[in-house]
Design an enzyme around this catalytic site. Structure first.
Site, mmCIF file in Angstrom:
data_model
loop_
_atom_site.group_PDB
_atom_site.id
_atom_site.type_symbol
_atom_site.label_atom_id
_atom_site.label_comp_id
_atom_site.label_asym_id
_atom_site.label_seq_id
_atom_site.Cartn_x
_atom_site.Cartn_y
_atom_site.Cartn_z
ATOM 1 N N ASP A 16 89.550 -0.546 -4.006
ATOM 2 C CA ASP A 16 89.387 0.885 -4.269
ATOM 3 C C ASP A 16 90.638 1.360 -5.013
ATOM 4 O O ASP A 16 91.711 1.498 -4.431
ATOM 5 C CB ASP A 16 89.215 1.612 -2.929
ATOM 6 C CG ASP A 16 89.288 3.135 -3.067
ATOM 7 O OD1 ASP A 16 89.509 3.632 -4.187
ATOM 8 O OD2 ASP A 16 89.129 3.815 -2.031
ATOM 9 N N GLN A 22 93.538 5.727 -6.109
ATOM 10 C CA GLN A 22 94.927 6.183 -6.211
ATOM 11 C C GLN A 22 95.744 5.286 -7.144
ATOM 12 O O GLN A 22 96.649 5.756 -7.821
ATOM 13 C CB GLN A 22 95.589 6.228 -4.828
ATOM 14 C CG GLN A 22 94.983 7.245 -3.884
ATOM 15 C CD GLN A 22 95.217 8.685 -4.321
ATOM 16 O OE1 GLN A 22 96.260 9.021 -4.871
ATOM 17 N NE2 GLN A 22 94.235 9.535 -4.103
ATOM 18 N N LYS A 61 91.077 11.474 -11.166
ATOM 19 C CA LYS A 61 92.392 11.129 -10.596
ATOM 20 C C LYS A 61 93.318 10.566 -11.660
ATOM 21 O O LYS A 61 94.469 10.246 -11.378
ATOM 22 C CB LYS A 61 92.231 10.074 -9.500
ATOM 23 C CG LYS A 61 91.231 10.431 -8.448
ATOM 24 C CD LYS A 61 91.883 10.799 -7.154
ATOM 25 C CE LYS A 61 90.830 10.877 -6.071
ATOM 26 N NZ LYS A 61 91.201 11.757 -4.990
ATOM 27 N N HIS A 97 90.415 5.461 2.808
ATOM 28 C CA HIS A 97 89.782 6.774 2.645
ATOM 29 C C HIS A 97 88.375 6.653 3.234
ATOM 30 O O HIS A 97 87.789 5.565 3.227
ATOM 31 C CB HIS A 97 89.710 7.062 1.138
ATOM 32 C CG HIS A 97 89.205 8.399 0.760
ATOM 33 N ND1 HIS A 97 87.869 8.722 0.750
ATOM 34 C CD2 HIS A 97 89.855 9.511 0.333
ATOM 35 C CE1 HIS A 97 87.722 9.974 0.342
ATOM 36 N NE2 HIS A 97 88.913 10.480 0.080
HETATM 37 N N1 PMP Z 1 89.439 6.353 -2.216
HETATM 38 C C1 PMP Z 1 90.673 6.870 -2.275
HETATM 39 C C2 PMP Z 1 91.858 6.003 -1.948
HETATM 40 C C3 PMP Z 1 90.846 8.206 -2.647
HETATM 41 O O1 PMP Z 1 92.070 8.726 -2.708
HETATM 42 C C4 PMP Z 1 89.706 8.989 -2.954
HETATM 43 C C5 PMP Z 1 89.843 10.446 -3.339
HETATM 44 N N2 PMP Z 1 90.750 11.160 -2.573
HETATM 45 C C6 PMP Z 1 88.444 8.385 -2.896
HETATM 46 C C7 PMP Z 1 88.358 7.074 -2.526
HETATM 47 C C8 PMP Z 1 87.200 9.142 -3.244
HETATM 48 O O2 PMP Z 1 87.232 9.542 -4.573
HETATM 49 P P1 PMP Z 1 86.115 10.529 -5.158
HETATM 50 O O3 PMP Z 1 86.066 11.693 -4.228
HETATM 51 O O4 PMP Z 1 86.626 10.881 -6.516
HETATM 52 O O5 PMP Z 1 84.841 9.777 -5.205
#
Ligand code: PMP
Length: 405
Positions: free
Chosen positions: A199, A202, A225, A122
């Site tokens: 990270d 997910q 999440k 991400h």
């Molecule tokens: N890493 C991953 C794998 C994600 O799916 C996400 C959110 N889609 C994030 C980081 C970022 O999360 P946040 O926007 O809640 O900080």
């Protein structure tokens, strides 16, 4: 275990209708819906004992401080951290990764050093490292991916060297659903004394987290999440790292003694929690983890496997539908495109049928570039979804196709 009707009735929003149709919510990868117990717990903070934490000696402040610290303990137990001081509350995954990119980066990264990430990240696990590399003259290395949406692990082993100072990888790809072999990644890095950040944005939603067994050095996730509130997240770090790293932000509560000449910092975990924290969010997150524990992580995992299998079978049978992310080891995320139909058109028509899917690049533009596409439609399923909802999606997709025929 509660039956699916009981589970769904725990989530008020799932009873909603949109455009006069029952809501089918398949955007759980972006954010999950909240059970009543989470809504109640945040409501209770705000109506019954709202007061800033760690500040006053009065009754309400004691109550909110205690609930906040209990929430920390709950998170520590849920992820199997060694101690609660290893759990830092942040604003979310993004906040947690930026904390380490800054803090670890300031202390340990020098010109020519290398940081390894994967192709499947991400943007939140790409950009902070690029910013660090720019600041420090370091180099970002990327583990390549394959057609199935997995990483090429042999290439990872080749990238590791004495120049590598940190590995930061996602546990699960948000755009394709692939589960990465993080244990192997961590073992290989540790054999060369290189720390690893995972990270878990997910991974956490699907219950696959045990930082003790994984032995990662840092783990990050967002409350929203995992059925909890937004604006709250977690940075887990091994004590040996967190105690050595400099604080990320300065302000109230993260200090020990402040004079104009010199300031000393508070002990862990407060050193990394500057300013008024999101204590209603932290307490709501603890309620969410309680909820997940009550349903049972094994039960969630089993149910989601069945839903993944059902959705994959049904959707693979649709003529002209291509699924991106076909790894055997994945969460119930189905990223797809319909031949000759733009993802936005598919998403917008499904929306009119009450079906919420995500469209676009999913903050993972390199993955889209790899496939030579500008985005996908993503149906991210979780344990409160049903096979009937998947049938509705399939019927919706057929309708989209017929409209474009
Ligand atoms: N890493 C991953 C794998 C994600 O799916 C996400 C959110 N889609 C994030 C980081 C970022 O999360 P946040 O926007 O809640 O900080």
């Amino acid at each position: 275990m509660k039956n699916i009707k009981e589970i769904r009735s725990d989530f008020p929003i799932l009873n909603k209708e949109v455009y006069g149709k029952p809501l089918v919510y398949f955007d759980n990868g972006a954010t999950t819906q909240k059970p009543q117990s989470v809504i109640d717990s945040v409501n209770e903070v705000l109506t019954s004992y709202n007061s800033n934490i760690h500040r006053g000696v009065h009754y309400l402040s004691d109550m909110s401080s205690e609930a906040y610290e209990n929430a920390r303990q709950k998170v520590a137990s849920f992820i199997n951290a060694g101690k609660k001081e290893e759990v830092i509350f942040t604003s979310g995954t993004t906040g947690s990764i930026n904390t380490i990119a800054f803090s670890y980066g300031e202390r340990y990264i020098k010109p020519g050093d290398e940081i390894i990430i994967s192709y499947l990240e991400h943007h939140a696990n790409i950009v902070p490292w690029q910013m660090l590399c720019e600041r420090k003259g370091a180099v970002l290395k990327v583990i390549p991916m394959n057609e199935n949406g997995g990483i090429i692990i042999e290439e990872y082993h080749k990238l590791l060297s004495s120049r590598t100072k940190l590995v930061s990888v996602t546990q699960v790809s948000n755009s394709l659903g692939t589960i990465l072999p993080v244990s192997e990644i961590i073992r290989a890095a540790h054999s060369m004394n290189i720390p690893v950040l995972v990270d878990g944005a997910q991974g956490i939603q699907h219950g696959i987290v045990d930082v003790g067994a994984m032995d990662c050095d840092f783990y990050t996730f967002s409350g929203h999440k995992v059925y909890g509130p937004t604006g709250i997240g977690i940075l887990y770090g091994k004590e040996k790292w967190l105690s050595e790293l400099p604080p990320y932000q300065g302000g109230g509560d993260m200090v020990d003694k402040v004079t104009f000449e010199k300031t000393t910092y508070n002990q862990l975990p407060f050193k990394f929690e500057a300013g008024t924290m999101n204590y209603p969010g932290a307490i709501g997150l603890a309620a969410a983890l309680d909820y997940v524990t009550a349903i049972g992580r094994e039960n969630i995992s089993l149910r989601e496997k069945e839903l993944l299998q059902y959705a994959t079978e049904k959707m693979s049978a649709i003529d002209g539908l291509k699924i991106y992310g076909t790894s055997a080891n994945k969460i119930p995320t189905i990223s797809f495109l319909l031949k000759g139909i733009h993802q936005y058109d598919t998403g917008m028509i499904l929306d009119k049928m009450g079906i919420a899917v995500r469209t676009g690049t999913h903050c993972a533009q390199p993955v889209m570039d790899y496939f030579g596409i500008d985005g996908t439609v993503r149906a991210s399923v979780c344990f409160y979804n049903t096979s009937e909802e998947i049938d509705s999606l399939v019927a919706g997709i057929e309708k989209v196709k017929s409209m474009f025929a």
